[in-house]
Write a protein that holds these residues in place. Structure first.
Motif, PDB file in Angstrom:
ATOM      1  N   PHE A 153       0.838  -1.283  -0.166  1.00 26.11           N
ATOM      2  CA  PHE A 153       0.489   0.064   0.203  1.00 26.11           C
ATOM      3  C   PHE A 153       1.254   1.419   0.214  1.00 26.11           C
ATOM      4  N   GLU A 154       1.962   1.353   0.833  1.00 27.45           N
ATOM      5  CA  GLU A 154       2.512   1.828   1.251  1.00 27.45           C
ATOM      6  C   GLU A 154       3.447   2.654  -0.377  1.00 27.45           C
ATOM      7  N   VAL A 155       3.689   1.474  -0.730  1.00 27.18           N
ATOM      8  CA  VAL A 155       4.827   1.358  -2.297  1.00 27.18           C
ATOM      9  C   VAL A 155       3.779   2.211  -3.518  1.00 27.18           C
ATOM     10  N   ALA A 156       2.757   1.594  -3.295  1.00 26.25           N
ATOM     11  CA  ALA A 156       1.532   2.396  -4.502  1.00 26.25           C
ATOM     12  C   ALA A 156       1.027   3.680  -4.401  1.00 26.25           C
ATOM     13  N   ALA A 157       1.448   4.352  -2.526  1.00 25.83           N
ATOM     14  CA  ALA A 157       1.147   5.314  -2.626  1.00 25.83           C
ATOM     15  C   ALA A 157       2.003   6.334  -2.825  1.00 25.83           C
ATOM     16  N   GLY A 158       3.715   5.603  -3.142  1.00 25.64           N
ATOM     17  CA  GLY A 158       4.274   6.838  -3.449  1.00 25.64           C
ATOM     18  C   GLY A 158       4.129   6.403  -5.489  1.00 25.64           C
ATOM     19  N   PHE A 159       4.085   5.690  -5.291  1.00 23.19           N
ATOM     20  CA  PHE A 159       4.279   5.933  -6.741  1.00 23.19           C
ATOM     21  C   PHE A 159       3.089   6.879  -7.481  1.00 23.19           C
ATOM     22  N   LEU A 160       1.878   6.677  -6.561  1.00 22.31           N
ATOM     23  CA  LEU A 160       0.868   7.711  -7.119  1.00 22.31           C
ATOM     24  C   LEU A 160       1.118   8.792  -7.062  1.00 22.31           C
ATOM     25  N   GLN A 161       1.814   9.119  -6.317  1.00 25.51           N
ATOM     26  CA  GLN A 161       2.847  10.881  -5.637  1.00 25.51           C
ATOM     27  C   GLN A 161       3.430  11.247  -6.747  1.00 25.51           C
ATOM     28  N   GLN A 162       4.266  10.485  -6.440  1.00 22.42           N
ATOM     29  CA  GLN A 162       5.518  10.496  -8.274  1.00 22.42           C
ATOM     30  C   GLN A 162       4.515  11.200  -9.302  1.00 22.42           C
ATOM     31  N   LEU A 163       3.962  10.233  -9.675  1.00 23.26           N
ATOM     32  CA  LEU A 163       3.043  10.151 -11.025  1.00 23.26           C
ATOM     33  C   LEU A 163       1.829  11.583 -10.872  1.00 23.26           C
TER      34      LEU A 163
END
Length: 646
Positions: free
Chosen positions: A527-537
């Motif tokens: 979940f944290e990784v996915a949230a980090g990716f979305l933030q970068q995107l």
């Protein structure tokens, strides 16, 4: 009573004046006596008394309706003084949000990812949580203003680069244009632009837009979304709806639709894809054209494939939004894609192997059926339990017919063809859509049980646990596929599809962390990784990521509060899973974190093949009746939808 309604009428044979004088009345208005006595104004007949017999069922229905209206009139009111609706797993009434006081409210479909994210937040808190506004997209006014500003045609080298990038990027998953044809068209435009027609100009403009989107790695506040000026130019060229559509026009509509989705203008994308389907119907693309009318096998195959691409995109956009499709399956008679024979060498690269396209068409068809089946609210619909079983049966049949070359188990995930990865991400998404209402019901039941004083054991059937666990497993697999794509560089920064799958799986994994399973820590990390990716995107200029990250931010704070309330600890045994599985007599080890069935390469297909789930789907419907009762929960907080732009 089963007796049909009968009417008995007691007729009056005299007007009131004649009746009082006890004389025979001739009838008519006025009657002869009243007319001769100049008393026409007193010639009044008594009203007929109608005695009507009605069925007992009719009376009972009236009583039930009266009781329902009384209940609705006593509902609590929100800040605007209107009655609050209950918040069930699936809403009984359509869900509308007032986007603007001057416009019609916008429909929010329960099947959409953003709607589920709102339901998730509502389940975690008794406070009112409204649907977050969708404001992350270019407005109509911005696009119209940009379409009126000059846009220089790219240099020949740049034009060739952008068209090739568009063809390569889209061609991996969709057949929209023939590679050989559009490359010839761009060369012709370079030599004599004034000679190409308006539709061809529009197609090239939008191809430039898609190509720039694929070749751009980031976007800053000083720049607009990559390709946006080209896109506005393309829409400016084709403002009029043609009376004589062509294949070029269908291709252009599909390119505009895909780019609109990249802009997070989902309603526009849905409308454009539906327009492409309707143009195809006008041209008869949904029917087989006789060989004597079109002898070129390449052109016939292109017609077939462009139709099925329009069909696929329109179905996929409809599934993302939870909206109905434009055309029924029983109206389509054209052949599925095939590998054409007798094409010249210059056209050999125009047609990729048909197996992938056929598989994707199958998923597009299933997406419509699943959305319509699981989320429809018709009185005459079969029980939701029956619809869940039917949907899973169709998904399992699709998997069984999938060619070996398109299966993940045949190769490591790092070696996956992008088309295979995309195909399985879509499959996982359909499983998630079909099962996440059940997962949400499991969470609500768990929260309600823990909120009792003292807390009680949640009563969750094995069938609910199996379906909820299937949803979580598909989300885990999608997350792994997306992380792999990110690390090997194939995750496109502005791609809508992977961004949506990332958000959808992250929401499920976030919910899973509240159920305290043995894979709790792994789910929390993903979940944290996915949230980090979305933030970068989001920071790179991805409109969809900006919207989705807003939902995750809103959910994260509630998740932390809920974990504290539940006392979730790392490594705690998943009692909710163990008890419900054991009491049913089914095998609980199938869902233990250490099970050999949970491998790094486990797919959604494997999840559907789990022995527990197969046993569940093969047993009588009585064990699934909880699904029907879970649709309408009386103790949930009400809706509160503020004015927002969707």
């Amino acid at each position: 009573m089963s007796e049909r309604t009968r009417t008995r009428i007691s007729k009056s044979i005299a007007c009131r004046r004649c009746h009082g004088r006890k004389v025979k009345c001739s009838g008519g208005v006025p009657c002869t006596n009243c007319r001769q006595a100049n008393k026409s104004g007193e010639c009044i007949y008594p009203r007929k008394s109608r005695l009507v017999k009605v069925s007992e069922q009719y009376i009972e229905d009236l009583v039930s309706e009266n009781q329902r209206l009384r209940r609705s009139s006593s509902r609590p009111l929100n800040e605007e003084g209107t009655a609050l609706e209950k918040a069930p797993v699936l809403a009984e009434a359509p869900w509308f949000v007032n986007a603007d006081a001057l416009h019609t409210p916008i429909l929010v479909a329960e099947a959409s990812d953003s709607a589920f994210a709102t339901r998730f937040r509502q389940a975690m808190s008794s406070a009112q949580h409204g649907h977050l506004p969708r404001v992350n997209f270019p407005s109509d006014e911005q696009l119209l203003a940009l379409s009126d500003t000059p846009c220089p045609w790219p240099t020949p080298a740049r034009a060739r680069l952008l068209v090739r990038a568009a063809v390569n990027g889209l061609g991996r998953c969709y057949h929209i244009v023939r590679r050989s044809s559009i490359l010839q068209e761009v060369e012709s435009a370079m030599h004599n632009r004034s000679q190409i027609g308006l539709v061809m100009k529009s197609k090239l403009w939008v191809a430039f837009a898609v190509g720039e989107m694929y070749t751009t790695r980031t976007s800053t506040s000083e720049r607009t979304f990559p390709g946006l000026h080209y896109f506005c130019k393309a829409t400016n060229v084709t403002r009029m709806v043609s009376e004589r559509p062509s294949v070029d026009m269908v291709e252009t509509q599909l390119l505009l639709s895909i780019y609109s989705l990249f802009l997070n203008r989902r309603h526009a994308a849905y409308s454009l894809a539906g327009s492409a389907v309707r143009l195809g119907v006008i041209m008869g693309l949904h029917l087989n054209i006789p060989e004597y009318q079109l002898s070129d096998s390449g052109e016939r195959e292109h017609r077939n494939r462009i139709w099925w691409t329009a069909y696929t995109l329109e179905r996929m956009w409809a599934a993302k939004l939870g909206y109905p499709a434009a055309v029924r399956d029983d109206e389509i008679e054209v052949n599925l894609p095939s590998n054409p024979e007798h094409v010249d060498d210059s056209s050999a690269s125009d047609f990729a192997d048909c197996a992938y396209f056929i598989a994707r068409i199958g998923l597009a068809r299933l997406s419509t059926r699943i959305i319509h089946s699981i989320y429809r609210q018709k009185a005459d619909a079969p029980s939701l339990s029956r619809r869940v079983q039917d949907s899973f049966g169709e998904l399992r049949r699709w998997l069984k017919e999938l060619p070996v070359s398109l299966q993940i188990e045949t190769k490591g995930e790092g070696e996956l063809d992008p088309r295979v990865r995309s195909l399985h991400l879509l499959f996982n998404q359909l499983v998630i859509i079909a099962t996440r209402p059940i997962l949400l019901h499991v969470l609500r039941t768990h929260l309600e049980a823990s909120g009792q004083t003292p807390s009680i054991e949640p009563n969750i059937p094995a069938s609910a646990t199996a379906l909820a666990e299937t949803c979580i497993r598909c989300a885990r697999h999608s997350s792994r596929l997306l992380v792999d794509s990110w690390t090997n560089g194939t995750f496109m920064i502005f791609d809508y599809f992977y961004t949506q799958y990332l958000f959808s799986s992250a929401t499920i994994l976030g919910l899973s962390t509240l159920l305290d399973s043995k894979e709790h820590q792994s789910d929390e990390e993903q979940f944290e990784v996915a949230a980090g990716f979305l933030q970068q995107l989001r920071d790179s200029g991805n409109y969809a990521a900006a919207e989705f990250y807003q939902h995750l931010e809103a959910a994260t704070a509630l998740m932390e509060t809920t974990k504290v309330r539940l006392g979730v600890r790392e490594g705690t045994a998943p009692e909710i899973h163990q008890n419900s599985l054991t009491t049913s007599g089914l095998n609980p080890s199938a869902f233990e974190g250490g099970s050999s069935m949970v491998t790094d390469f486990m797919t959604g297909g494997t999840a559907l093949s789990e022995p527990l789930l197969q046993e569940l789907l093969d047993q009588p419907l009585t064990d699934l009746e909880f699904i029907d009762s879970s649709m309408y929960l009386d103790d949930q907080q009400g809706f509160y939808w503020p004015s927002a732009t969707l």
